[in-house]
Structure formats: C-alpha cells, structure tokens
Write a protein that holds these residues in place. Structure first.
Motif, short mmCIF file in Angstrom:
data_model
loop_
_atom_site.label_atom_id
_atom_site.label_comp_id
_atom_site.label_asym_id
_atom_site.label_seq_id
_atom_site.Cartn_x
_atom_site.Cartn_y
_atom_site.Cartn_z
N SER A 81 -48.76 87.54 10.60
CA SER A 81 -47.91 86.51 10.02
C SER A 81 -47.62 85.35 10.95
O SER A 81 -47.49 85.52 12.16
N GLY A 82 -47.51 84.16 10.34
CA GLY A 82 -47.15 82.95 11.07
C GLY A 82 -46.04 82.24 10.33
O GLY A 82 -44.89 82.23 10.72
N ASN A 83 -46.42 81.67 9.18
CA ASN A 83 -45.42 81.01 8.35
C ASN A 83 -44.79 81.96 7.33
O ASN A 83 -43.91 81.61 6.58
N PHE A 84 -45.27 83.18 7.28
CA PHE A 84 -44.73 84.26 6.45
C PHE A 84 -44.88 84.08 4.95
O PHE A 84 -44.17 84.69 4.16
N GLY A 85 -45.86 83.27 4.54
CA GLY A 85 -46.16 83.16 3.12
C GLY A 85 -46.79 84.45 2.61
O GLY A 85 -46.40 84.98 1.56
N ASN A 86 -47.76 84.94 3.35
CA ASN A 86 -48.47 86.14 2.93
C ASN A 86 -47.52 87.33 2.77
O ASN A 86 -47.57 88.07 1.79
N THR A 124 -57.44 88.58 7.71
CA THR A 124 -57.21 87.23 7.19
C THR A 124 -58.33 86.24 7.46
O THR A 124 -58.36 85.17 6.87
N ALA A 125 -59.22 86.53 8.40
CA ALA A 125 -60.30 85.56 8.67
C ALA A 125 -61.57 86.28 9.11
O ALA A 125 -61.53 87.39 9.64
N PHE A 174 -58.14 83.74 4.38
CA PHE A 174 -57.41 84.17 3.18
C PHE A 174 -56.77 83.01 2.43
O PHE A 174 -56.42 83.14 1.27
N LYS A 175 -56.59 81.86 3.10
CA LYS A 175 -55.90 80.75 2.42
C LYS A 175 -56.66 80.26 1.19
O LYS A 175 -56.09 79.60 0.34
N HIS A 208 -56.58 87.30 14.45
CA HIS A 208 -55.42 87.47 13.56
C HIS A 208 -55.40 88.89 12.97
O HIS A 208 -54.38 89.56 12.94
N ALA A 257 -53.61 80.42 14.13
CA ALA A 257 -53.09 80.10 12.79
C ALA A 257 -51.71 80.74 12.58
O ALA A 257 -51.07 80.52 11.57
N MET A 258 -51.28 81.54 13.56
CA MET A 258 -49.95 82.17 13.46
C MET A 258 -49.01 81.65 14.54
O MET A 258 -47.99 82.27 14.83
C1 LIG Z 1 -52.44 81.08 7.94
C2 LIG Z 1 -53.02 82.27 8.58
C3 LIG Z 1 -52.24 83.42 8.89
C4 LIG Z 1 -50.74 83.46 8.69
O1 LIG Z 1 -50.37 83.49 7.35
P1 LIG Z 1 -48.86 83.11 6.93
O2 LIG Z 1 -48.84 83.19 5.45
O3 LIG Z 1 -48.64 81.70 7.44
O4 LIG Z 1 -47.95 84.06 7.58
C5 LIG Z 1 -52.88 84.53 9.41
N1 LIG Z 1 -54.20 84.53 9.64
C6 LIG Z 1 -54.98 83.46 9.37
C7 LIG Z 1 -56.45 83.51 9.67
C8 LIG Z 1 -54.43 82.29 8.83
O5 LIG Z 1 -55.21 81.23 8.57
#
Ligand SMILES: *Cc1c(COP(=O)(O)O)cnc(C)c1O
Length: 440
Positions: A252-257, A387-388, A109-110, A360, A305-306
């Motif tokens: 979520s990891g960095n919580f941008g999404n 997300t992936a 998703f990035k 994820h 990634a989280m």
């Molecule tokens: C970066 C990432 C996340 C986490 O997204 P955040 O915006 O950092 O919370 C989740 N899944 C995948 C595959 C990612 O690359």
C-alpha cells in the motif's frame, strides 16, 4: 447506490450519483466520495464458482451496485470495453497465494481501475454532445495506465503533464507515443509543480466549465470501486470460500487498493482480515500501533509507487471505521518492510519458487510471511496482491537476483515508436492558453 463526501458532517449530507462522483473526482468541500449504503452482495458472490470468468464476476457485482443508475446493457458495454485482461490467482501451497494483477496493458494493477473509469465515462457521455477533457499530472506510472485506458474513447480528450527529465525513458515512451485523443505536455518543472498547474486549472471556474475538465486521479471513485471486484474474484477461485479463513496482504501507498478490499468485505465477502503492508513510509502501520496519525514528506524507496507520506485514502479508512481505532485493529494489521528486506525477499522467492517478483509485491509477500508465523493465522489462506510485473523494475530485480527479468511484450513495443510531446513552460497562463486554443 448514492455517495457522500468524507468531509460532509451535516446530519443530512448531500448525496451524489456515481456519474456525478466520477466526473467531479474530488467533492466540492475537498473530501472524497464514499458509498452511503452498504449493498449486500453475499448471494451474488455465492453464485460464482471457480469457472466463472472475470467479466461475469464484474457484471454480476455491477448489476447490483449500479442498479437504478445504469441499465444492464450499459453495465455490459462498460465491462466489455474495460476488461480485455483479467487477474490470475497463483496458488503456491502452504496457504500462500499470489493474485497477479499485472496482466493488463500497462503491466500494473492500476489498469483495473483506470480502464473501468474510462469505459464508465464513455458510457455516460454517449449520446450527449458533451465532451470531457481529462487533465492529469503524472510522475510516471499512473499517467501511462490512464492514457492507455482512455485511448480512442471518442467523447474524451486527455491531456497529461509530466516533468521533463524526471520520468524513466520507458515511462516517457509510454506517455508520449499514443497519439489520437491523448496529448502529452512535457513541462520544465518538478512533479509537484506539474500537480500545482493542474490544480490551478481545476480551481479556475471558467476554464473548468468551458472545457468540462475532469480528473482521473487515484482518489476518483470510478477507479476505487472496480478495485473491489478482484477481491471477490480471488475468493471465488476457491471451492468453498464460505468455510475458509482468508487474509489479503496489500502492498500500500495511497491505500486505494486496501480501501477497495474493505468495501468488498463490507458488501459480504468473507474475509478474516487485511495486512496493510508498506515500505518505510509507514504512517498507517504506525497509526494502528500508536493511535497517532503523523503524516510526513515521503521517503524514496525501491517500491516507489508506494512512497506516500500522507495517503489520501486515510480519510476514507477513518470514515469506514467510524473513527474507531479498535474496530480498525480487528480488521487490519500493519507491517513495515525496509528496502533491504525487499531485496532479500525478491532473492528468496526466486531461489525457492523459481520466479521473479517486483519490489511492491515483495513488500506484500514478506508481510504475509510474517502473518503466517502468528498463531492467529494458523490454517489460514493468505492472498498477496501482486501489483506489478517484475520486468517493470528490472534494475531492482537484477540487483536482488543477478537475473534480468524480461520486459513484457506490451511494453517492449512502445520503445520503437516516436515520441510526440508538446513542450510547455511552467506557468498557469501557458497551460490555460494551450488548453483553450486546442480544446476551447
Ligand atoms: C500504486 C501502486 C501501489 C499502491 O497502491 P495504493 O492503492 O496507492 O495503495 C502498489 N504497487 C504498485 C505497483 C502501484 O503502482
């Protein structure tokens, strides 16, 4: 719309434009930029229907969000350049939906944020003789999305640092085979050391000014804001979105999404709530439960990634809710998912639905299932952000299911290309010399 820093506590905070915010990345006081005003996008949202294309949705939203700063022609050029791919909403029945965000070039998703940022920077630099140098350290995935997004943008050079021997072979190929305006430095160090080198470069005033250094990391507002667009798109796929009850489950990891989703809601999207779905790096779910924020070094998990022990967007979340825990609790539910549960979920989805999901997405999926069992979500539609692509995490997916997911075509093709990387020692001087010689 103007933006201010999360750390500016003065009564008359300094405001910056979108352009300034994206070229600065971080605010000078170390805070993160966030929107000062809350535009109302309700009417624009109502003008969308299930046949509206992704680009049209983004155009409509951007014309309001950036009015006063970007002309309609500029917005159109940015959107055209950024989005050759779009999200897909897959409805699975019983109120469960997957929003697939992995159909872009890096299959995660990035791409949505990185491609918008690259196109916006390109637009702002057009016609000026200024060139920008984007410098990023990567532990793997972010770097490849960013590199692909900036490839071929004529006013921008990109330098990526990665730790030698510490990224997967596929990631290394994604990082080192692009050429053109992308330069890749292979550094004998850990990822943290790479990041320290990059920080040193940003702290060196002279270097920063001579090279017009810019960051493209995930805290950049130019990556965050476009992540709100696919929330609007997702609900616009429903026939009468004003009538339903909608939840999003966000791995979520960095919580941008998740932060981007909350912005969408503030701007008028009719969302009932969000699930902050994490792996065992669960500082935010813990905060929601106890009111205590307790950051820690991250633990390694299958949804790597989280693996974030101190999410940088927590600052934005706190600002958004005005530090009010009960307001946050009304909108957010925390869920922690272990690796064992992640594997089990991938297996069950494969068995019950006949397709493969990545680790994820599995975290978001199980969190959504748990919400469905609550009375509060009866009759609700729950949308899981996927997300992936499962093929990016084939080891985990085959451990869970015994099946080998296909590597997406977009990624297969890089495997045969030759690696081009410059070897560099782990000292600021070597990095500075290289940058000045190459781009000064
Ligand atoms: C970066 C990432 C996340 C986490 O997204 P955040 O915006 O950092 O919370 C989740 N899944 C995948 C595959 C990612 O690359």
């Amino acid at each position: 719309m103007k933006y201010i820093s999360t750390r500016d506590q003065s009564t008359n905070p300094e405001t910056v434009s979108f352009k300034e915010a994206i070229f600065r990345g971080l605010a000078p006081d170390g805070g993160l930029y966030y929107p000062r005003e809350q535009p109302d996008l309700t009417e624009i949202f109502k003008s969308f229907n299930p046949a509206t294309s992704y680009k049209e949705v983004v155009l409509g939203l951007c014309n309001t969000l950036f009015s006063g700063e970007l002309s309609e022609e500029s917005v159109r050029r940015i959107v055209e350049k950024a989005y050759s791919f779009e999200p897909k909403l897959k409805s699975l029945g019983h109120g469960l939906h997957l929003l697939e965000l992995f159909h872009g070039p890096s299959c995660a998703f990035k791409d949505f944020g990185a491609f918008f940022l690259a196109a916006a920077m390109d637009e702002f630099l057009k016609g000026s003789r200024r060139k920008a140098l984007v410098l990023v350290a990567t532990s793997g995935d972010t770097g490849s999305a960013v590199a692909r997004a900036f490839l071929g943008r004529s006013n921008i050079e990109v330098v990526i640092l990665y730790p030698s021997g510490r990224v997967s072979p596929l990631q290394e190929k994604q990082l080192t085979t692009l050429g053109g305006n992308i330069t890749t430095l292979e550094v004998e160090c850990s990822f943290d050391d790479c990041q320290r080198l990059v920080k040193k470069a940003f702290m060196d005033r002279e270097l920063q000014e001579r090279l017009n250094l810019t960051s493209a990391n995930s805290i950049n507002l130019g990556r965050l804001i476009p992540q709100s667009f696919y929330y609007f798109y997702a609900l616009s796929r429903f026939e009468n979105p004003q009538a339903g009850e909608y939840w999003f489950s966000v791995p979520s990891g960095n919580f941008g999404n998740l932060t981007a989703g909350l912005y969408a809601q503030q701007w008028g999207l009719p969302v009932r709530g969000f699930i902050a779905a994490t792996n065992i790096n669960d500082v935010v779910p813990q905060y929601l439960e106890s009111g205590i924020y307790n950051p820690h070094p991250s633990f390694h998990t299958l949804s790597n990634a989280m693996d974030v022990g101190d999410p940088s967007n927590f600052e934005r979340l706190m600002t958004l809710f005005n530090q009010d825990l009960s307001a946050m609790r009304r909108m957010l539910r925390g869920e922690k998912i272990t690796d064992a549960e992640t594997l089990k979920t991938i297996r069950e989805v494969s068995r019950d639905y006949g397709f493969l999901i990545d680790p994820h997405t599995a975290v978001g999926w199980l969190a959504a299932r748990r919400l469905q069992q609550q009375k509060l979500a009866r009759g609700a539609e729950i949308i899981v952000l996927s997300t992936a692509n499962a093929g990016k995490f084939s080891e985990t997916v085959s451990e869970a299911t015994g099946m080998e997911p296909d590597l997406p075509e977009a990624l297969k093709s890089v495997l045969d290309l030759p690696k081009q990387a410059v070897q560099l020692g782990n000292t600021p001087n070597e990095l500075f010399d290289f940058l000045l010689k190459q781009f000064g």
